[in-house]
Scaffold this motif. Structure first.
Motif, PDB file in Angstrom:
ATOM      1  N   THR A 252      -0.467 -25.339  10.494  1.00 50.05           N
ATOM      2  CA  THR A 252       0.789 -25.682  11.169  1.00 50.05           C
ATOM      3  C   THR A 252       1.061 -27.185  11.170  1.00 50.05           C
ATOM      4  N   PHE A 253       0.054 -27.979  10.852  1.00 49.81           N
ATOM      5  CA  PHE A 253       0.162 -29.438  10.931  1.00 49.81           C
ATOM      6  C   PHE A 253       1.095 -29.959   9.840  1.00 49.81           C
ATOM      7  N   ARG A 254       2.064 -30.791  10.238  1.00 54.81           N
ATOM      8  CA  ARG A 254       3.062 -31.290   9.305  1.00 54.81           C
ATOM      9  C   ARG A 254       2.711 -32.660   8.727  1.00 54.81           C
ATOM     10  N   GLY A 255       1.605 -33.213   9.182  1.00 59.11           N
ATOM     11  CA  GLY A 255       1.166 -34.499   8.643  1.00 59.11           C
ATOM     12  C   GLY A 255       0.333 -34.314   7.386  1.00 59.11           C
ATOM     13  N   HIS A 256      -0.429 -35.341   7.056  1.00 57.91           N
ATOM     14  CA  HIS A 256      -1.245 -35.317   5.844  1.00 57.91           C
ATOM     15  C   HIS A 256      -2.710 -35.050   6.191  1.00 57.91           C
ATOM     16  N   VAL A 257      -3.353 -34.185   5.404  1.00 57.67           N
ATOM     17  CA  VAL A 257      -4.778 -33.898   5.535  1.00 57.67           C
ATOM     18  C   VAL A 257      -5.436 -34.141   4.182  1.00 57.67           C
TER      19      VAL A 257
ATOM     20  N   MET B 171     -14.761 -34.672  18.765  1.00 55.99           N
ATOM     21  CA  MET B 171     -13.977 -33.952  17.761  1.00 55.99           C
ATOM     22  C   MET B 171     -12.862 -33.126  18.380  1.00 55.99           C
ATOM     23  N   PHE B 172     -11.674 -33.226  17.818  1.00 54.17           N
ATOM     24  CA  PHE B 172     -10.547 -32.449  18.330  1.00 54.17           C
ATOM     25  C   PHE B 172     -10.792 -30.956  18.095  1.00 54.17           C
ATOM     26  N   THR B 173     -10.186 -30.141  18.914  1.00 58.48           N
ATOM     27  CA  THR B 173     -10.439 -28.697  18.866  1.00 58.48           C
ATOM     28  C   THR B 173      -9.442 -27.936  18.008  1.00 58.48           C
ATOM     29  N   SER B 174      -8.267 -28.531  17.808  1.00 55.63           N
ATOM     30  CA  SER B 174      -7.220 -27.814  17.092  1.00 55.63           C
ATOM     31  C   SER B 174      -6.162 -28.783  16.593  1.00 55.63           C
ATOM     32  N   PHE B 175      -5.443 -28.349  15.578  1.00 58.92           N
ATOM     33  CA  PHE B 175      -4.223 -29.031  15.174  1.00 58.92           C
ATOM     34  C   PHE B 175      -3.044 -28.424  15.943  1.00 58.92           C
ATOM     35  N   TYR B 176      -1.944 -29.118  15.961  1.00 58.87           N
ATOM     36  CA  TYR B 176      -0.640 -28.531  16.267  1.00 58.87           C
ATOM     37  C   TYR B 176       0.345 -29.182  15.300  1.00 58.87           C
ATOM     38  N   LYS B 177       1.584 -28.831  15.328  1.00 61.07           N
ATOM     39  CA  LYS B 177       2.495 -29.232  14.260  1.00 61.07           C
ATOM     40  C   LYS B 177       2.622 -30.743  14.084  1.00 61.07           C
ATOM     41  N   ASP B 178       2.495 -31.499  15.163  1.00 64.05           N
ATOM     42  CA  ASP B 178       2.679 -32.944  15.072  1.00 64.05           C
ATOM     43  C   ASP B 178       1.381 -33.742  15.113  1.00 64.05           C
ATOM     44  N   GLY B 179       0.242 -33.081  15.342  1.00 65.35           N
ATOM     45  CA  GLY B 179      -0.986 -33.852  15.455  1.00 65.35           C
ATOM     46  C   GLY B 179      -2.195 -33.006  15.793  1.00 65.35           C
ATOM     47  N   VAL B 180      -3.027 -33.536  16.710  1.00 61.48           N
ATOM     48  CA  VAL B 180      -4.275 -32.859  17.063  1.00 61.48           C
ATOM     49  C   VAL B 180      -4.358 -32.673  18.579  1.00 61.48           C
ATOM     50  N   ILE B 181      -5.202 -31.714  18.969  1.00 60.78           N
ATOM     51  CA  ILE B 181      -5.434 -31.451  20.390  1.00 60.78           C
ATOM     52  C   ILE B 181      -6.887 -31.809  20.693  1.00 60.78           C
ATOM     53  N   TRP B 182      -7.076 -32.738  21.614  1.00 60.46           N
ATOM     54  CA  TRP B 182      -8.412 -33.209  21.966  1.00 60.46           C
ATOM     55  C   TRP B 182      -9.089 -32.248  22.947  1.00 60.46           C
ATOM     56  N   PRO B 183     -10.396 -32.349  23.146  1.00 62.57           N
ATOM     57  CA  PRO B 183     -11.113 -31.389  24.003  1.00 62.57           C
ATOM     58  C   PRO B 183     -10.581 -31.291  25.432  1.00 62.57           C
ATOM     59  N   ASP B 184      -9.954 -32.361  25.932  1.00 56.58           N
ATOM     60  CA  ASP B 184      -9.405 -32.308  27.295  1.00 56.58           C
ATOM     61  C   ASP B 184      -8.030 -31.669  27.347  1.00 56.58           C
ATOM     62  N   GLY B 185      -7.560 -31.162  26.185  1.00 57.65           N
ATOM     63  CA  GLY B 185      -6.275 -30.487  26.129  1.00 57.65           C
ATOM     64  C   GLY B 185      -5.100 -31.388  25.793  1.00 57.65           C
ATOM     65  N   LYS B 186      -5.341 -32.695  25.697  1.00 57.60           N
ATOM     66  CA  LYS B 186      -4.267 -33.627  25.402  1.00 57.60           C
ATOM     67  C   LYS B 186      -3.821 -33.487  23.954  1.00 57.60           C
ATOM     68  N   LYS B 187      -2.503 -33.399  23.769  1.00 53.95           N
ATOM     69  CA  LYS B 187      -1.922 -33.382  22.437  1.00 53.95           C
ATOM     70  C   LYS B 187      -1.559 -34.807  22.035  1.00 53.95           C
ATOM     71  N   GLU B 188      -1.892 -35.162  20.800  1.00 54.60           N
ATOM     72  CA  GLU B 188      -1.564 -36.510  20.336  1.00 54.60           C
ATOM     73  C   GLU B 188      -0.959 -36.457  18.935  1.00 54.60           C
ATOM     74  N   PRO B 189       0.225 -37.042  18.753  1.00 55.34           N
ATOM     75  CA  PRO B 189       0.822 -37.089  17.419  1.00 55.34           C
ATOM     76  C   PRO B 189      -0.060 -37.907  16.467  1.00 55.34           C
ATOM     77  N   VAL B 190      -0.215 -37.393  15.256  1.00 48.51           N
ATOM     78  CA  VAL B 190      -1.059 -38.041  14.236  1.00 48.51           C
ATOM     79  C   VAL B 190      -0.347 -37.950  12.889  1.00 48.51           C
ATOM     80  N   ASP B 191      -0.443 -39.029  12.112  1.00 54.59           N
ATOM     81  CA  ASP B 191       0.167 -39.025  10.779  1.00 54.59           C
ATOM     82  C   ASP B 191      -0.768 -38.447   9.722  1.00 54.59           C
TER      83      ASP B 191
END
Length: 352
Positions: free
Chosen positions: A145-150, A256-276
């Motif tokens: 689902t991640f729209r950035g670059h991997v 280590m982040f637990t999951s991607f989402y469309k705009d970035g990653v989700i950290w273990p504390d549940g925080k979503k952060e946009p990532v390129d």
């Protein structure tokens, strides 16, 4: 009728060249098959700023010292020139653009087929391909689902295309730290780690770490003789104030982040952060599909071997596997010792 060689070496990088040196030294008839257009392995494909963690005096192949200041830490392009000079100096026999696609064993002989349509026959094989062409990227939840670059670290060259981005580098090894340190100069960069980076000093009592590894024998200690599995050391050598830079948050570390989402990653504390961009510096896996049909691989496609000698296929050997005989096995400083060992094992087989 095709000539049956004493040995075919698959791969013309540092491991293949070291094997060639010892085969030539023992007067054997052999040929090195290299998939690319020159026998320098994967070095041209590594990132531009790659620097060896061992100084020149501990970074040589057998028979030819690395040139220049013995305490200098060679860069990628210096290694490439050294390998080119090494091949010319010893006039090792090799053929380029010969990607091996299948191997058959007919009695005591191997038949090797390449993508170009050529066929070779030999009494033994030394596989020295490394694993650069089989990068490992773990499967992370919702990555699709991640729209950035991997990308994998094998695709990274320099920071130019990543200016002013938000970047996460996954890993805590040497490549992860080197790349993250470099990117942190031009972008906001985080190291996503399972465990915090373990840094060790480059020098102790005025001597490089590799001096102490060598004089104590730990660098090439044969742990395999005692049934021990050897992996790469998890510690990172602090080449350029890495400790201070990480402490300053250039880059910072996060679990280590637990999951991607469309705009970035989700950290273990549940925080979503946009990532390129997310760069996986997570290593490699063996890519040896052409050995499958002769029963050389286990269920995980890893070679069945002890200290570089196949345990399932007589006449098959390896040089350059990670942890093959020691911590240094997959390095410039380690392949020579392993190649000498393997060729010594190969000689009695040829006489049977």
């Amino acid at each position: 009728m095709k000539k049956i060689l004493d040995s075919i070496v698959i791969g013309g990088g540092q491991a293949g060249l070291a094997a060639g040196f010892h085969l030539r030294k023992n007067g054997l008839q052999f040929l090195i098959l290299e998939a690319n257009n020159q026998a320098i392995g994967s070095w041209p494909q590594y990132y531009d700023s790659l620097k060896l963690f061992s100084p020149s005096r501990f970074s040589s192949l057998p028979g030819m010292k690395f040139p220049g200041d013995s305490n200098h830490y060679p860069m990628r392009d210096e290694v490439i020139l050294y390998l080119q000079d090494y091949t010319k100096h010893f006039q090792l026999p090799f053929m380029t653009n010969q990607q091996v696609v299948s191997i058959k064993k007919n009695g005591e002989e191997f038949t090797i087929h390449t993508l170009s349509g050529d066929t070779f026959q030999s009494s033994t094989i030394i596989n020295a391909t490394g694993s650069f062409h089989s990068p490992y990227k773990p499967e992370i939840k919702e990555q699709e689902t991640f729209r950035g670059h991997v990308l994998h670290s094998s695709e990274y060259k320099n920071p130019e295309r990543f200016m002013n981005q938000r970047i996460v580098v996954v890993g805590s090894g040497n490549s992860a730290v080197q790349i993250a340190i470099e990117l942190a100069e031009v972008s906001t960069t985080t190291l996503a780690v399972r465990q915090n980076v373990q840094l060790i000093k480059q020098k102790f009592l005025g001597q490089d770490l590799h001096f102490w590894l060598k004089v104590t024998g730990l660098d090439t200690f044969p742990f395999w003789r005692f049934g021990k599995t050897i992996g790469t050391a998890s510690a990172v050598i602090d080449l350029a104030q890495y400790k201070e830079r990480i402490a300053e948050g250039r880059p910072n570390q996060q679990p280590m982040f637990t999951s991607f989402y469309k705009d970035g990653v989700i950290w273990p504390d549940g925080k979503k952060e946009p990532v390129d961009t997310v760069i996986f510096a997570t290593g490699y896996r063996p890519s040896l599909a052409y050995l499958r049909d002769i029963g050389a691989l286990d269920s995980e496609r890893k070679p069945l071997q002890v200290a570089g000698v196949s345990t399932s296929v007589p006449g098959l050997y390896y040089v350059g596997l990670e942890g093959q005989r020691s911590f240094a096995s997959a390095t410039l400083r380690g392949v020579g010792s392993d190649a000498r060992f393997v060729v010594r094992k190969l000689l009695p087989y040829l006489k049977t």
